[in-house]
Design a protein around this motif. Structure first.
Motif, short mmCIF file in Angstrom:
data_model
loop_
_atom_site.label_atom_id
_atom_site.label_comp_id
_atom_site.label_asym_id
_atom_site.label_seq_id
_atom_site.Cartn_x
_atom_site.Cartn_y
_atom_site.Cartn_z
N GLY A 132 0.80 -1.21 0.00
CA GLY A 132 0.00 0.00 0.00
C GLY A 132 0.84 1.26 0.00
N LYS A 133 0.19 2.38 0.28
CA LYS A 133 0.84 3.69 0.28
C LYS A 133 0.51 4.41 1.56
CE LYS A 133 3.09 7.28 -1.15
NZ LYS A 133 4.58 7.24 -1.10
N THR A 134 1.54 4.98 2.19
CA THR A 134 1.36 5.76 3.41
C THR A 134 1.78 7.20 3.18
OG1 THR A 134 1.92 3.80 4.72
CG2 THR A 134 1.91 5.91 5.87
N ASP A 135 0.95 8.15 3.61
CA ASP A 135 1.31 9.56 3.59
C ASP A 135 1.82 9.94 4.97
OD1 ASP A 135 0.41 9.99 0.92
OD2 ASP A 135 -1.65 10.05 1.67
N ARG A 168 -3.32 4.86 3.00
CA ARG A 168 -4.35 4.82 1.96
C ARG A 168 -4.73 3.36 1.76
NH1 ARG A 168 -1.41 8.08 -2.91
NH2 ARG A 168 -0.37 9.69 -1.66
N GLY A 217 -6.36 1.16 0.12
CA GLY A 217 -7.12 0.81 -1.08
C GLY A 217 -7.38 -0.69 -1.16
N THR A 250 -4.76 -3.94 -0.90
CA THR A 250 -3.50 -3.56 -0.29
C THR A 250 -3.31 -4.21 1.07
OG1 THR A 250 -4.41 -1.61 0.83
CG2 THR A 250 -3.60 -1.32 -1.44
N ASN A 286 -5.30 -2.38 3.80
CA ASN A 286 -6.72 -2.70 3.87
C ASN A 286 -6.96 -4.05 4.52
OD1 ASN A 286 -9.48 -1.82 3.00
ND2 ASN A 286 -9.41 -3.79 1.96
#
Length: 252
Positions: free
Chosen positions: A184-187, A214, A216, A219, A222
């Motif tokens: 996934g993606k982390t901000d 995030r 999604g 991922t 999630n």
């Protein structure tokens, strides 16, 4: 089957004891080479500018003053006298999801095993915070890891691929299943906290000023959020092949 265990939380970490109990249900030939001290966030770093100090704790249990990467190399080249059949790294106190895999010493232990041509798996246990304290349900990883690893060992993997497993922060019987996931993606925003020591000289702490994932569909973020075990195949090959093709066009 010979199994080498390591981690990044250190030789005395509770997660390493959990991992040893997991491994001993898979084989009697289990070896441990783990860092002398906490190496969280050291990623895939290699110690080249100072000597490595190896200390035997007990039979097949060794502590190394070095990184998880150092531990895997020393385990194979010095301690075991050859390559194991499996490298297990963890169980980390906290999930290693999304961008965290680039910082993770736990994932790095599995990376080094993979670089050495050995099937390697990183394992991490998510936790929750209550009144500022971390509540880590180690029993979840311990209950589910053995059966999961047995299934994964039956699956062929291409060279250069490792597996990153994350267990959700819930009780073992609350696990909703297993998802094969993408990273996934982390901000996040890293900040610097400047302080003064007793003599007035400055020193600094890095910390996450903000952090949001995030999660999604499909991922790792999630899956763990939905109380599912995440299994993510990761590749050592970092090449962006789509950009490679564009650069070939531009550079002729």
């Amino acid at each position: 089957m010979r199994i080498l265990l390591t981690n990044d939380d250190g030789i005395h970490a509770e997660g390493l004891a959990v991992l040893e109990r997991i491994a001993r249900q898979l084989s009697e030939d289990v070896w441990i080479v783990a860092p002398e001290t906490d190496q969280s966030g050291f990623a895939h770093s290699l110690t080249l500018s100072e000597p490595l100090r190896l200390r035997k704790i007990s039979d097949r249990h060794y502590a190394l003053r070095g990184t998880p990467t150092d531990c895997v190399i020393m385990g194979m080249r010095q301690v075991m006298g050859g390559k194991p059949d499996l490298v297990l790294s963890g169980v980390n106190a906290g999930a290693n999801l999304a961008d965290d895999v680039t910082y993770s010493g736990t994932v790095a232990g599995a990376m080094e095993g993979t670089l050495q041509g050995v099937r390697s798996i990183a394992l991490s246990q998510a936790y929750i915070k209550q009144e500022g304290a971390r509540i880590i349900p180690w029993e979840t990883a311990e209950a589910h890891a053995v059966g999961l690893i047995r299934k994964l060992l039956e699956t062929e993997l291409p060279a250069g691929t490792l597996l990153n497993i994350n267990f959700p922060a819930c009780a073992p019987d609350e696990v909703a299943g297993i998802d094969v996931t993408a990273q996934g993606k982390t901000d996040f925003d890293l900040a610097v906290d400047e302080r003064k020591d007793g003599r007035g000289f400055p020193y600094y702490w890095l910390y996450f000023a903000s952090r949001a994932g995030r999660p999604g569909d499909g991922t790792d973020l999630n899956a763990v959020r939905e109380n599912r075990i995440s299994v993510t195949p990761l590749k050592l090959d970092l090449t962006d092949y789509s950009v490679q093709d564009r650069l070939k066009t531009v550079l002729g």
